[in-house]
Design an enzyme around this catalytic site. Structure first.
Site, PDB file in Angstrom:
ATOM      1  N   CYS A 163      -1.990   9.351   2.518  1.00 59.02           N
ATOM      2  CA  CYS A 163      -1.823   8.938   1.122  1.00 59.02           C
ATOM      3  C   CYS A 163      -3.101   9.122   0.302  1.00 59.02           C
ATOM      4  O   CYS A 163      -3.051   9.114  -0.922  1.00 59.02           O
ATOM      5  CB  CYS A 163      -1.346   7.492   1.047  1.00 59.02           C
ATOM      6  SG  CYS A 163      -2.428   6.317   1.889  1.00 59.02           S
TER       7      CYS A 163
ATOM      8  N   GLU B  64       0.888  -1.166   0.000  1.00 58.06           N
ATOM      9  CA  GLU B  64       0.000   0.000   0.000  1.00 58.06           C
ATOM     10  C   GLU B  64       0.918   1.205   0.000  1.00 58.06           C
ATOM     11  O   GLU B  64       1.524   1.545   1.017  1.00 58.06           O
ATOM     12  CB  GLU B  64      -0.917  -0.029   1.229  1.00 58.06           C
ATOM     13  CG  GLU B  64      -2.152   0.850   1.086  1.00 58.06           C
ATOM     14  CD  GLU B  64      -1.903   2.276   1.513  1.00 58.06           C
ATOM     15  OE1 GLU B  64      -1.702   3.119   0.611  1.00 58.06           O
ATOM     16  OE2 GLU B  64      -1.889   2.554   2.708  1.00 58.06           O
TER      17      GLU B  64
END
Length: 488
Positions: free
Chosen positions: A289, A255
């Site tokens: 993010c 990720e």
């Protein structure tokens, strides 16, 4: 920092049910990003101690995988209950070491706890299947089995939730784990280990190690007994992990970074779109993010949006995490502060309009003013790079084709946002965006039942949802021939 449960603040690593120092005595200071004050020192383990954590996880796997689902689920449920019971202490620790406002820290603790009971119960649905046979007198089926020891490498921006989102799936599936938290935020990981111990997780099932980052990463990823690696962090490091894992042909879940676009269409409710933009950009002080770094606004409402957005950005309250009134905390470290200053300067040099902020905050240290830059262009760093900072970049578009082209003009493909009141606009946009997660007219989209992850340079695999088990299970195929056999 005053805690109701003082044992939650540990400055030791956790291996095989024991709290350990570095054998060499090596340690590193952890700083509070709000004032750069030293919180305490944490041990930096030697390579053989990291290997010992894998040894412990391998030993524990032999029995943990054979425990009934009911037994594993009961232990995991108890772990989640203890996290919620001590959420105020955990939030204080998180805010102290990470800097995020207490309200956000409390939200992260609840978010972290939510993954554990969900995966504990969802593991009951790790079904195999019976396959209609193409072989005469044969029975075909599959099983879902745990892969074994898993290395979980987690970041500093969500130091509790990124551990539980990975560990809950791995542990519920029957795997054992070695967690390597970010050295900036180790105390949240140690606190989770303390509560895992209190919940009764057997020694070796859940381990937490720190050490020189590259050494720990290489030791874990290159160990043949580690069969799955799950990493959340930068795309640069993700590529290194993927390359290192290739030699052992391991399962890898990554990720990675993001550079999320937000498309604001002319038909939207303007005030609502501004609120969505505030939430999408400034949560976790922009150090997320999924943050909307490039906000694309259709030209007929461009200036009106900027006017309202600027008022909202200027109203944000900056302060220390433990100040209940704070909405924006400090940047994590000096490197983040320097990169933020450089990106803002680059944008202004190339013609961006400064509508709010743009400078270090009066609080000093690593605090930065919430910043709004208009008329951003693709040649600016603020457009091209993932920026972990409270900086919003806004630019206009005319046609939806232009908006899609700009939204997809990035190596990343994690999250995207759309604000529109027309379904005939929304649905085609969703299909055309090269981003793995799309939120429409809101920002709350993550959680335990959804498959979180990215496309392109934003990663591989998913976390959360039933897909969250994939890095931690293997499918075993079984073919039983009955012809000529007699079973007693």
């Amino acid at each position: 920092m005053s805690l109701k449960h003082p044992l939650l603040f540990k400055s030791l690593c956790y291996v095989d049910g024991q709290w350990i120092h570095s054998r060499s005595g090596a340690s590193i200071a952890v700083q509070n990003p709000a004032n750069q004050a030293e919180i305490a020192h944490v041990p930096m383990l030697e390579r053989e101690q990291v290997v010992a954590a894998v040894d412990a996880a391998e030993r524990a796997f032999a029995s943990w995988r054979l425990q009934s689902l009911d037994e594993r689920a009961a232990l995991l449920q108890r772990w989640a209950e203890l996290i919620l019971l001590h959420q105020e202490d955990l939030a204080a620790i998180l805010s102290e070491e990470q800097g995020k406002p207490l309200a956000e820290a409390r939200g992260e603790i609840r978010y972290a706890a939510s993954f554990i009971p969900w995966f504990a119960e969802e593991a009951r649905r790790l079904y195999g299947r019976t396959i209609p046979s193409h072989i005469v007198d044969a029975e075909l089926s599959t099983l879902r089995e745990p892969v074994g020891v898993c290395a979980l490498l987690t970041p500093w921006n969500f130091p509790s939730a990124m551990i539980t989102r990975k560990a809950a799936a791995a542990l519920a599936a029957g795997c054992t784990v070695v967690v390597k938290p970010a050295h900036e935020t180790p105390y949240s990981a140690f606190a989770l280990a303390q509560l895992a111990e209190e919940a009764g997780l057997p020694a070796g099932v859940f381990n937490v190690v720190l050490g020189e980052p590259q050494m720990v990463m290489e030791t874990l990823v290159e160990d043949s007994r580690v069969r799955s690696v799950s990493f959340t962090g930068s795309t640069r490091v993700g590529r290194l992990i993927l390359a290192a894992a290739a030699s052992g042909v391991k399962k890898v879940a990554l990720e990675l970074g993001g550079n999320a676009p937000m498309i604001v269409c002319a038909d939207t409710d303007l005030d609502h779109a501004v609120q969505v933009a505030m939430d999408a950009k400034f949560q976790t002080s922009g150090q997320d993010c999924c943050a909307a770094n490039r906000i694309l606004v259709q030209r007929p409402i461009y200036e009106a949006f900027l006017t309202r957005f600027a008022l909202a950005v200027r109203a944000l309250r900056v302060g220390t995490g433990l100040d209940e009134r704070s909405q924006i905390g400090p940047l994590m470290h000096q490197a983040a502060f320097d990169a933020t200053a450089a990106r803002v300067a680059d944008a202004l040099d190339k013609g961006a309009r400064l509508l709010a902020g743009g400078e270090p905050h009066a609080l000093g240290g690593w605090f930065w003013q919430p910043t709004l830059l208009a008329d951003v262009t693709p040649n600016m760093r603020i457009y091209r790079e993932e920026n972990f900072a409270p900086i919003a970049g806004v630019l206009p578009f005319d046609s939806l084709d232009e908006a899609v082209a700009m939204a997809n003009d990035t190596e990343y493909g994690l999250a995207a946002y759309i604000c529109s009141n027309r379904l005939d606009v929304v649905h085609p946009l969703i299909r055309r965006l090269d981003h793995a997660m799309v939120a429409v007219n809101g920002t709350q989209f993550t959680g335990h039942p959804i498959p979180f992850g990215g496309m392109k340079a934003s990663g591989l695999g998913r976390e959360g949802g039933s897909e969250g088990f994939e890095p931690f299970v293997e499918t075993k195929y079984v073919c039983i021939h009955h012809q000529g056999q007699r079973y007693e």
